[in-house]
Design an enzyme around this catalytic site. Structure first.
Site, PDB file in Angstrom:
ATOM      1  N   ALA A  67       0.863  -1.173   0.000  1.00 20.69           N
ATOM      2  CA  ALA A  67       0.000   0.000   0.000  1.00 20.69           C
ATOM      3  C   ALA A  67       0.906   1.232   0.000  1.00 20.69           C
ATOM      4  CB  ALA A  67      -0.872  -0.015   1.244  1.00 20.69           C
ATOM      5  N   GLY A 110       0.702  -5.038   0.851  1.00 17.58           N
ATOM      6  CA  GLY A 110      -0.486  -5.087  -0.011  1.00 17.58           C
ATOM      7  C   GLY A 110      -0.203  -5.773  -1.343  1.00 17.58           C
ATOM      8  N   GLU A 113      -0.619  -9.330  -0.647  1.00 16.03           N
ATOM      9  CA  GLU A 113      -2.056  -9.565  -0.426  1.00 16.03           C
ATOM     10  C   GLU A 113      -2.834  -9.520  -1.742  1.00 16.03           C
ATOM     11  OE1 GLU A 113      -1.870  -6.434   2.569  1.00 16.03           O
ATOM     12  OE2 GLU A 113      -2.958  -7.753   3.915  1.00 16.03           O
ATOM     13  N   GLU A 133       4.739  -5.172   7.003  1.00 14.76           N
ATOM     14  CA  GLU A 133       4.038  -4.084   7.694  1.00 14.76           C
ATOM     15  C   GLU A 133       4.539  -3.884   9.118  1.00 14.76           C
ATOM     16  OE1 GLU A 133       2.563  -6.454   5.911  1.00 14.76           O
ATOM     17  OE2 GLU A 133       1.017  -5.575   4.626  1.00 14.76           O
TER      18      GLU A 133
HETATM   19  N1  CAA Z   1       4.607   3.152  -0.648  1.00 17.86           N
HETATM   20  C1  CAA Z   1       5.040   4.326  -1.180  1.00 17.86           C
HETATM   21  N2  CAA Z   1       6.206   4.456  -1.824  1.00 17.86           N
HETATM   22  C2  CAA Z   1       6.999   3.362  -1.929  1.00 17.86           C
HETATM   23  C3  CAA Z   1       6.616   2.110  -1.409  1.00 17.86           C
HETATM   24  C4  CAA Z   1       5.349   2.038  -0.743  1.00 17.86           C
HETATM   25  N3  CAA Z   1       4.881   0.888  -0.236  1.00 17.86           N
HETATM   26  N4  CAA Z   1       7.584   1.214  -1.667  1.00 17.86           N
HETATM   27  C5  CAA Z   1       8.549   1.894  -2.352  1.00 17.86           C
HETATM   28  N5  CAA Z   1       8.195   3.186  -2.500  1.00 17.86           N
HETATM   29  C6  CAA Z   1       8.943   4.245  -3.175  1.00 17.86           C
HETATM   30  C7  CAA Z   1      10.130   4.723  -2.350  1.00 17.86           C
HETATM   31  O1  CAA Z   1       9.714   5.686  -1.396  1.00 17.86           O
HETATM   32  C8  CAA Z   1      11.023   5.295  -3.413  1.00 17.86           C
HETATM   33  O2  CAA Z   1      10.520   6.569  -3.772  1.00 17.86           O
HETATM   34  P1  CAA Z   1      11.563   7.818  -3.967  1.00 17.86           P
HETATM   35  O3  CAA Z   1      12.398   7.406  -5.158  1.00 17.86           O
HETATM   36  O4  CAA Z   1      10.667   8.975  -4.229  1.00 17.86           O
HETATM   37  O5  CAA Z   1      12.356   7.888  -2.727  1.00 17.86           O
HETATM   38  C9  CAA Z   1      10.777   4.394  -4.608  1.00 17.86           C
HETATM   39  O6  CAA Z   1       9.531   3.728  -4.361  1.00 17.86           O
HETATM   40  C10 CAA Z   1      11.839   3.313  -4.755  1.00 17.86           C
HETATM   41  O7  CAA Z   1      11.942   2.636  -3.522  1.00 17.86           O
HETATM   42  P2  CAA Z   1      13.341   2.413  -2.734  1.00 17.86           P
HETATM   43  O8  CAA Z   1      14.273   3.535  -3.050  1.00 17.86           O
HETATM   44  O9  CAA Z   1      13.024   2.162  -1.307  1.00 17.86           O
HETATM   45  O10 CAA Z   1      13.837   1.072  -3.472  1.00 17.86           O
HETATM   46  P3  CAA Z   1      14.798  -0.049  -2.902  1.00 17.86           P
HETATM   47  O11 CAA Z   1      15.101  -0.912  -4.064  1.00 17.86           O
HETATM   48  O12 CAA Z   1      15.913   0.542  -2.127  1.00 17.86           O
HETATM   49  O13 CAA Z   1      13.893  -0.868  -1.833  1.00 17.86           O
HETATM   50  C11 CAA Z   1      11.901  -1.984  -1.047  1.00 17.86           C
HETATM   51  C12 CAA Z   1      12.798  -1.587  -2.267  1.00 17.86           C
HETATM   52  C13 CAA Z   1      12.657  -2.957  -0.155  1.00 17.86           C
HETATM   53  C14 CAA Z   1      10.659  -2.654  -1.626  1.00 17.86           C
HETATM   54  C15 CAA Z   1      11.543  -0.723  -0.251  1.00 17.86           C
HETATM   55  O14 CAA Z   1      11.046   0.266  -1.141  1.00 17.86           O
HETATM   56  C16 CAA Z   1      10.472  -0.944   0.784  1.00 17.86           C
HETATM   57  O15 CAA Z   1      10.775  -1.462   1.851  1.00 17.86           O
HETATM   58  N6  CAA Z   1       9.212  -0.532   0.510  1.00 17.86           N
HETATM   59  C17 CAA Z   1       8.120  -0.617   1.447  1.00 17.86           C
HETATM   60  C18 CAA Z   1       7.609  -2.028   1.607  1.00 17.86           C
HETATM   61  C19 CAA Z   1       6.510  -2.069   2.643  1.00 17.86           C
HETATM   62  O16 CAA Z   1       6.687  -1.775   3.797  1.00 17.86           O
HETATM   63  N7  CAA Z   1       5.292  -2.447   2.209  1.00 17.86           N
HETATM   64  C20 CAA Z   1       4.145  -2.529   3.062  1.00 17.86           C
HETATM   65  C21 CAA Z   1       3.334  -1.283   2.973  1.00 17.86           C
HETATM   66  S1  CAA Z   1       1.994  -1.212   4.138  1.00 17.86           S
HETATM   67  C22 CAA Z   1       0.790  -2.174   3.494  1.00 17.86           C
HETATM   68  O17 CAA Z   1       0.912  -2.723   2.426  1.00 17.86           O
HETATM   69  C23 CAA Z   1      -0.488  -2.262   4.333  1.00 17.86           C
HETATM   70  C24 CAA Z   1      -1.508  -3.240   3.824  1.00 17.86           C
HETATM   71  O18 CAA Z   1      -1.565  -4.350   4.301  1.00 17.86           O
HETATM   72  C25 CAA Z   1      -2.460  -2.863   2.801  1.00 17.86           C
END
Ligand code: CAA
Length: 259
Positions: A67, A110, A113, A133
């Protein structure tokens, strides 16, 4: 026919409806706007009689990284509840046609999911699945605690959800979360292959079979068995059942009409 929205692209390939998440700059983070477009595209294919199977995919690097954290970060309990973001997700549960997820790269939060909301998951060797998460102080909200647990069992689900550590495509395959793991170059083609195979079957039987399998996840086994039997009996009033069985006995391919 290709339709491009802001966050997704959808195209019809004969009997396959292909929907691609298209927010590569944020690894296909699932904003509310993206989910609205995605579900609308899936529903349109669900209504289109020519389409038999829907494929949902992202790009090589990311199916979806979860998400949209930016969008959610300022929310409080009341505001996030009133926005009711998961109402859109609930509509995926009502899709009658099979959905094949073609997953490469990140399928996190998400994203994982969303893949689990599909009916079959084809993964590239680079895919990784996880519910991270916990790392941002929340828990899965789009069905992860329920669907993952039903698929991989309590202990593995606990490990994934409590540590937030993702698993590789191979591990996901061993756990039964993924149907098939293939080289990254062919993951979409492998999804098309299974979609084409399903598309040859009676659409009526496919629909009722999907409905019955999903019923196994709802409520008790007894209720599921009764439901399955009802759908099984119901198919015996279709032309496709007659044709399918006759064709088998006559040793020829069946020609299904969906009636
Ligand atoms: N939401 C918003 N933006 C996101 C994102 C997310 N879930 N995942 C990645 N991005 C964005 C980053 O902020 C970054 O944007 P900028 O270039 O503007 O900084 C861009 O995508 C590229 O990401 P990274 O620079 O972080 O890329 P990476 O290769 O270094 O890492 C990753 C990749 C490990 C997937 C890392 O991006 C990450 O940990 N993302 C979040 C994963 C996460 O926590 N997901 C769960 C979300 S909560 C949820 O999903 C609730 C639910 O149950 C519905």
């Amino acid at each position: 026919m290709t339709l491009t929205n802001k966050n997704i692209r959808s195209e019809k390939e004969g009997q396959i409806g292909l929907v691609r998440l298209n927010r590569p700059q944020v690894l296909n983070a699932l904003s509310c706007e993206l989910m609205d477009e995605l579900v609308a595209a899936i529903e349109e294919f669900d209504r289109d009689d020519e389409v038999r199977v829907i494929i949902l995919t992202g790009n090589e690097k990311a199916f979806a990284a979860g998400a949209d954290i930016k969008e959610m970060s300022g929310e409080g309990t009341v505001s996030i509840m009133l926005k009711d973001r998961f109402a859109t997700w609930d509509r995926i549960r009502n899709v009658k046609k099979p959905i094949v997820a073609a997953v490469s790269g990140y399928a996190l939060g998400g994203g994982c999911e969303l893949a689990m909301s599909c009916d079959i998951i084809i993964a590239s060797e680079s895919a990784q699945f996880g519910q991270p998460e916990i790392n941002i102080g929340v828990i899965p909200g789009a069905g992860g605690t329920q669907r993952l647990t039903r698929v991989v069992g309590k202990h593995k689900a606990m490990e994934m959800i409590l540590t937030g550590r993702p698993i590789t495509a191979r591990e996901a395959h061993e756990l039964g979360l993924v149907n098939k793991v293939v080289p990254v170059e062919i993951y979409l083609e492998a999804a098309r292959e299974v979609a084409r195979e399903i598309a040859k079957k009676s659409p009526l039987a496919v629909r009722l079979a999907k409905e019955a399998v999903l019923k196994a996840f709802d409520g008790s086994l007894t209720e599921g068995l009764v439901f399955e039997r009802k759908n099984f009996y119901m198919l015996f009033s279709s032309e496709d059942q007659k044709e399918g069985m006759r064709a088998f006995l006559e040793k020829r391919p069946a020609s299904f009409t969906g009636r």
